[in-house]
Design a protein around this motif. Structure first.
Motif, PDB file in Angstrom:
ATOM      1  N   ILE A   1      -4.619  -0.369  -4.629  1.00 34.98           N
ATOM      2  CA  ILE A   1      -4.402  -1.243  -3.471  1.00 34.98           C
ATOM      3  C   ILE A   1      -3.012  -1.873  -3.536  1.00 34.98           C
ATOM      4  N   ALA A   2      -2.622  -2.324  -4.727  1.00 38.62           N
ATOM      5  CA  ALA A   2      -1.321  -2.983  -4.895  1.00 38.62           C
ATOM      6  C   ALA A   2      -0.176  -2.032  -4.575  1.00 38.62           C
ATOM      7  N   ALA A   3      -0.334  -0.771  -4.957  1.00 41.06           N
ATOM      8  CA  ALA A   3       0.729   0.205  -4.716  1.00 41.06           C
ATOM      9  C   ALA A   3       0.928   0.475  -3.229  1.00 41.06           C
ATOM     10  N   ILE A   4      -0.102   0.285  -2.437  1.00 37.50           N
ATOM     11  CA  ILE A   4      -0.018   0.571  -1.003  1.00 37.50           C
ATOM     12  C   ILE A   4       0.317  -0.672  -0.190  1.00 37.50           C
ATOM     13  N   LEU A   5      -0.310  -1.801  -0.500  1.00 37.15           N
ATOM     14  CA  LEU A   5      -0.189  -2.997   0.331  1.00 37.15           C
ATOM     15  C   LEU A   5       0.726  -4.076  -0.250  1.00 37.15           C
TER      16      LEU A   5
END
Length: 398
Positions: free
Chosen positions: A319-323
């Motif tokens: 999630i962190a890598a995308i958002l």
């Protein structure tokens, strides 16, 4: 109380009404002089708008300003009884219902166990509970503009059914929204429970003043809500946040995982119980029992929580890598537990270089209900005054 006839209002006048209502809902009691400063409207325009809103029942005089020399200014306030919204959090175990005024004040709230028979029985239960609340609080049913229901499922617009609500039986086989709307004599909106919890935390919880954050609800299942640049994002089909289907923890090509999702099949409550028994823990334990056993030094419980937190950390890294959120709020029966949060915090730096704060949800089990009320306020203000007045579901009061 007169209904606003927004379609017949000139644009300039409508914008003035929006500005005045917004100021009252944000700040409470205001004098006309202060209102002119806040809105930037001319005193004449502002006075005309206030006069009309008083006549229509939206504002009322609440006193006079003290401490000044000469003529004292009249203080006006928003009339809470002018309009209400209904919020419902329909969970598999607990049903929470509340009525709030447009300024966000909760007028009445109640909670009881959800009828395990599901379907039409839950509709009967909600209708009965709402009726009792109206009678107890004195809320005029005709002043309730609409209702928002938070539920862990997908509302099928064409049939009114709620699909994929694994914790409530029978709601996929009937026009749930239509029948309940007719019973309550209210327009109803069905919203995803995790999205509503996300709104709740943004409005009244731990994500106030944070424009980029994610909320993970981790209990019987696992799901996510995301606020990016101050807006709750949903995607084309409302499926943003269905992290249960992330290909993490098991074989994503195994069709047995298609029903609940690969990640959820490994980190949900049922998975934790299954693993606890497999590692030598007591048969028939609940998630609460597992965390209690962890506090008592159980090796089996430690293994289950450790493995679950490791998989959740992998999901968070994705999630962190995308958002690239600033904050992760963890909620739900499993996610909110301090042992789970501590271990996710420990695992995350080992699988991702992206730094974010990880905090526990502050609204607890009321997050979905508060979010549903906020969504109802936004929708109602949009209908009445031509603007969604986003501060209420997504921005805290000053």
């Amino acid at each position: 109380m007169a209904r606003r006839q927004e379609t017949n209002t000139p644009v300039a006048r409508q914008l003035s009404v929006q500005a005045v209502i917004d100021a009252f809902l944000e700040r409470g009691s205001i004098t006309r002089a202060r209102l002119a400063e806040i809105t930037g409207l001319s005193k004449q325009t502002m006075s005309e708008v206030v006069r009309d809103l008083v006549a229509e029942g939206w504002l009322r005089e609440s006193g006079q300003e003290t401490g000044s020399v000469g003529r004292r200014a009249v203080i006006y306030e928003f009339q809470e009884s002018a309009c209400y919204v209904l919020g419902v959090d329909l969970g598999g175990v607990t049903l929470r219902v509340a009525v709030a005024a447009l300024n966000g004040n909760v007028i009445v709230e109640d909670v009881e166990e959800t009828d395990r028979r599901g379907g039409i029985y839950v509709i009967d239960q909600i209708s009965t509970l709402v009726g009792r609340m109206f009678a107890r609080s004195g809320v005029n049913r005709r002043s309730v503009r609409m209702g928002v229901i938070a539920v862990s499922g997908i509302h099928q617009q064409s049939t009114g059914a709620i699909l994929a609500a694994s914790n409530i039986s029978g709601v996929a086989d009937i026009d749930f929204a239509g029948i309940l709307s007719e019973r309550l004599q209210l327009p109803l909106f069905i919203e995803n429970a995790v999205d509503m919890a996300t709104r709740g935390e943004r409005w009244r919880g731990g994500a106030r003043n944070v424009d980029n954050f994610v909320f993970i609800g981790h209990g019987a299942g696992i799901g996510m809500g995301a606020v990016i640049d101050g807006k709750l994002v949903k995607g084309r089909r409302g499926a943003i946040g269905e992290i249960a289907f992330l290909p993490i923890g098991a074989n994503p090509f195994d069709p047995r995982n298609f029903a609940v999702g690969t990640l959820e099949a490994e980190v949900g409550a049922a998975a934790m119980v299954r693993k606890f028994e497999g590692y030598g823990g007591a048969t028939g334990a609940s998630v609460r029992d597992i965390f209690a056993a962890l506090d008592e030094g159980s090796v089996a419980a430690d293994m289950v929580v450790e493995e679950t937190a490791r998989l959740v950390a992998l999901a968070v890294a994705s999630i962190a890598a995308i958002l690239d959120p600033e904050l992760l709020i963890m909620g739900g029966q499993i996610g909110v537990h301090p042992a789970m949060i501590e271990r996710v915090r420990r695992f995350l730096p080992r699988c991702s270089p992206i730094v974010m704060r990880i905090e526990s949800a502050t609204l607890g089990p009321r997050a979905q209900l508060i979010g549903a009320l906020g969504a109802g306020i936004e929708l109602t203000c949009g209908q009445l005054f031509g603007t969604p007045l986003a501060p209420y579901p997504l921005r805290p009061r000053p």
